[in-house]
Structure formats: structure tokens, C-alpha cells
Design an enzyme around this catalytic site. Structure first.
Site, PDB file in Angstrom:
ATOM      1  N   ILE A  32      40.346  20.026  49.786  1.00 56.74           N
ATOM      2  CA  ILE A  32      39.863  20.389  51.124  1.00 56.74           C
ATOM      3  C   ILE A  32      38.598  21.249  51.051  1.00 56.74           C
ATOM      4  O   ILE A  32      37.828  21.316  52.026  1.00 56.74           O
ATOM      5  CB  ILE A  32      40.992  21.116  51.906  1.00 56.74           C
ATOM      6  CG1 ILE A  32      40.787  21.013  53.399  1.00 56.74           C
ATOM      7  CG2 ILE A  32      41.138  22.559  51.457  1.00 56.74           C
ATOM      8  CD1 ILE A  32      41.994  21.427  54.221  1.00 56.74           C
ATOM      9  N   ASN A  88      45.212  25.201  36.591  1.00 54.60           N
ATOM     10  CA  ASN A  88      45.275  26.654  36.712  1.00 54.60           C
ATOM     11  C   ASN A  88      46.735  27.103  36.722  1.00 54.60           C
ATOM     12  O   ASN A  88      47.579  26.452  37.352  1.00 54.60           O
ATOM     13  CB  ASN A  88      44.610  27.109  38.019  1.00 54.60           C
ATOM     14  CG  ASN A  88      43.110  26.890  38.010  1.00 54.60           C
ATOM     15  OD1 ASN A  88      42.470  27.008  36.965  1.00 54.60           O
ATOM     16  ND2 ASN A  88      42.543  26.567  39.158  1.00 54.60           N
ATOM     17  N   HIS A 101      49.018  20.887  39.973  1.00 53.24           N
ATOM     18  CA  HIS A 101      47.943  19.969  40.374  1.00 53.24           C
ATOM     19  C   HIS A 101      46.847  20.013  39.324  1.00 53.24           C
ATOM     20  O   HIS A 101      46.457  21.083  38.852  1.00 53.24           O
ATOM     21  CB  HIS A 101      47.384  20.322  41.760  1.00 53.24           C
ATOM     22  CG  HIS A 101      47.033  21.768  41.930  1.00 53.24           C
ATOM     23  ND1 HIS A 101      47.980  22.737  42.184  1.00 53.24           N
ATOM     24  CD2 HIS A 101      45.846  22.411  41.866  1.00 53.24           C
ATOM     25  CE1 HIS A 101      47.382  23.910  42.273  1.00 53.24           C
ATOM     26  NE2 HIS A 101      46.083  23.740  42.081  1.00 53.24           N
ATOM     27  N   HIS A 103      43.051  19.436  38.648  1.00 53.31           N
ATOM     28  CA  HIS A 103      41.736  19.305  39.298  1.00 53.31           C
ATOM     29  C   HIS A 103      40.882  18.331  38.488  1.00 53.31           C
ATOM     30  O   HIS A 103      40.762  18.469  37.262  1.00 53.31           O
ATOM     31  CB  HIS A 103      40.986  20.643  39.304  1.00 53.31           C
ATOM     32  CG  HIS A 103      41.583  21.715  40.146  1.00 53.31           C
ATOM     33  ND1 HIS A 103      41.110  22.047  41.398  1.00 53.31           N
ATOM     34  CD2 HIS A 103      42.615  22.568  39.915  1.00 53.31           C
ATOM     35  CE1 HIS A 103      41.800  23.061  41.891  1.00 53.31           C
ATOM     36  NE2 HIS A 103      42.719  23.393  41.011  1.00 53.31           N
TER      37      HIS A 103
HETATM   38  P1  5GP Z   1      44.399  26.270  42.610  1.00 52.89           P
HETATM   39  O1  5GP Z   1      43.499  27.427  42.917  1.00 52.89           O
HETATM   40  O2  5GP Z   1      45.843  26.553  42.989  1.00 52.89           O
HETATM   41  O3  5GP Z   1      44.269  25.726  41.224  1.00 52.89           O
HETATM   42  O4  5GP Z   1      43.887  25.077  43.527  1.00 52.89           O
HETATM   43  C1  5GP Z   1      44.358  24.838  44.823  1.00 52.89           C
HETATM   44  C2  5GP Z   1      43.385  23.901  45.454  1.00 52.89           C
HETATM   45  O5  5GP Z   1      43.987  23.353  46.607  1.00 52.89           O
HETATM   46  C3  5GP Z   1      42.087  24.568  45.890  1.00 52.89           C
HETATM   47  O6  5GP Z   1      40.978  23.933  45.257  1.00 52.89           O
HETATM   48  C4  5GP Z   1      42.084  24.385  47.403  1.00 52.89           C
HETATM   49  O7  5GP Z   1      40.794  24.137  47.918  1.00 52.89           O
HETATM   50  C5  5GP Z   1      43.021  23.209  47.593  1.00 52.89           C
HETATM   51  N1  5GP Z   1      43.718  23.197  48.859  1.00 52.89           N
HETATM   52  C6  5GP Z   1      44.332  24.241  49.470  1.00 52.89           C
HETATM   53  N2  5GP Z   1      44.900  23.839  50.616  1.00 52.89           N
HETATM   54  C7  5GP Z   1      44.651  22.508  50.722  1.00 52.89           C
HETATM   55  C8  5GP Z   1      44.987  21.520  51.711  1.00 52.89           C
HETATM   56  O8  5GP Z   1      45.647  21.789  52.717  1.00 52.89           O
HETATM   57  N3  5GP Z   1      44.545  20.257  51.491  1.00 52.89           N
HETATM   58  C9  5GP Z   1      43.827  19.932  50.380  1.00 52.89           C
HETATM   59  N4  5GP Z   1      43.437  18.663  50.281  1.00 52.89           N
HETATM   60  N5  5GP Z   1      43.489  20.828  49.441  1.00 52.89           N
HETATM   61  C10 5GP Z   1      43.903  22.094  49.607  1.00 52.89           C
END
Ligand code: 5GP
Ligand code: ZN
Length: 114
Positions: A32, A88, A101, A103
Site C-alpha cells: 500500500i 523483517n 510477508h 517483500h
Molecule cells: P513490515 O514493516 O512489517 O515488514 O512491512 C509491512 C508492510 O505492509 C509495509 O510495507 C506496509 O506499507 C504494508 N502494509 C501495511 N498495511 C497494508 C495494507 O492494508 N495493505 C497493503 N497492501 N499493504 C499494507
């Protein structure tokens, strides 16, 4: 499925996601808040909180997660220019969503990690 987990809810179709790939086991959708021209998240549909929750039973799943990201990079034509795959974990790793997840980031020169 955890009803208070954002990515479980996207996997269940309860919250819309910009989905780019789906099978019985995996889902991939555009981030997002993209940090690069291509920023896709590849997740297992089954809830796994963090890398710390993985065990040998998940070995094939983790392999398929990586291979799916590789395939998406290929579909997008960035396999030769290159890309980065990131998992992460917890606070110091910068994890903000506690559903595993991967990336996939690409489409521009990424900076060195630090
Ligand atoms: P983290 O920081 O946990 O490795 O990555 C989480 C990722 O999820 C971030 O890059 C953030 O932009 C993404 N994200 C958070 N909320 C949403 C959402 O509601 N939809 C999508 N598509 N991505 C999200
Ligand atoms: Zn979840």
C-alpha cells in the site's frame, strides 16, 4: 485465520488487496506504501507471525514463497536488473505487520542495507 490480523483479513477477502497472484497456499499483493517502482508482498495464507515462528515443517512453504517472488520479478521483467527480497522480523527488523510477508522490491537502484 486470525480475525485481528490485517494480512489474514486480506487473504480471506475481508479487506481489499491489490492482488497480483493467488493459489491455495500463497497470496501476493502490491504494498500500500510502495518503497520502489515494484513493491510486492508475498504471504502464506495460513497465519505465521514472524520468522521466529518458522520450523522445519515450513521449509517447503518458505521455498515456495521465495520462488513465487522470483516468478513475479520475472513477470515484471526485473530479473536481470535485480531486486531485493526482505523478511523483517520483530522490532529491530522493522516488522510492523505480524503476519509473515516477503517483500519484493525492484525497479530502481536500492541503497545498501544499514
Ligand atoms: P513490515 O514493516 O512489517 O515488514 O512491512 C509491512 C508492510 O505492509 C509495509 O510495507 C506496509 O506499507 C504494508 N502494509 C501495511 N498495511 C497494508 C495494507 O492494508 N495493505 C497493503 N497492501 N499493504 C499494507
Ligand atoms: Zn495473519
Amino acid at each position: 485465520m486470525s480475525s485481528d490480523c490485517l494480512f489474514c483479513r486480506i487473504a480471506a477477502g475481508e479487506i481489499p488487496g491489490d492482488i497480483v497472484y493467488e493459489d491455495d497456499e500463497l497470496l501476493a499483493f502490491n504494498d500500500i506504501s510502495p518503497q520502489a517502482p515494484h513493491h510486492v508482498l508475498v504471504i502464506p495464507k495460513a497465519h505465521v507471525g514472524t520468522v521466529n515462528d518458522l520450523s522445519v515443517e515450513h521449509a517447503e512453504l518458505v521455498g515456495r514463497l521465495v520462488l513465487r517472488a522470483q516468478a513475479i520479478a520475472g513477470d515484471r521483467g526485473i530479473q536481470d536488473s535485480g531486486y531485493r527480497l526482505i523478511l523483517n522480523c520483530n522490532a529491530h527488523g522493522g516488522q510492523t505487520v505480524f503476519h509473515l510477508h516477503l517483500h519484493l522490491l525492484g525497479g530502481r537502484q536500492l541503497m545498501a542495507l544499514g
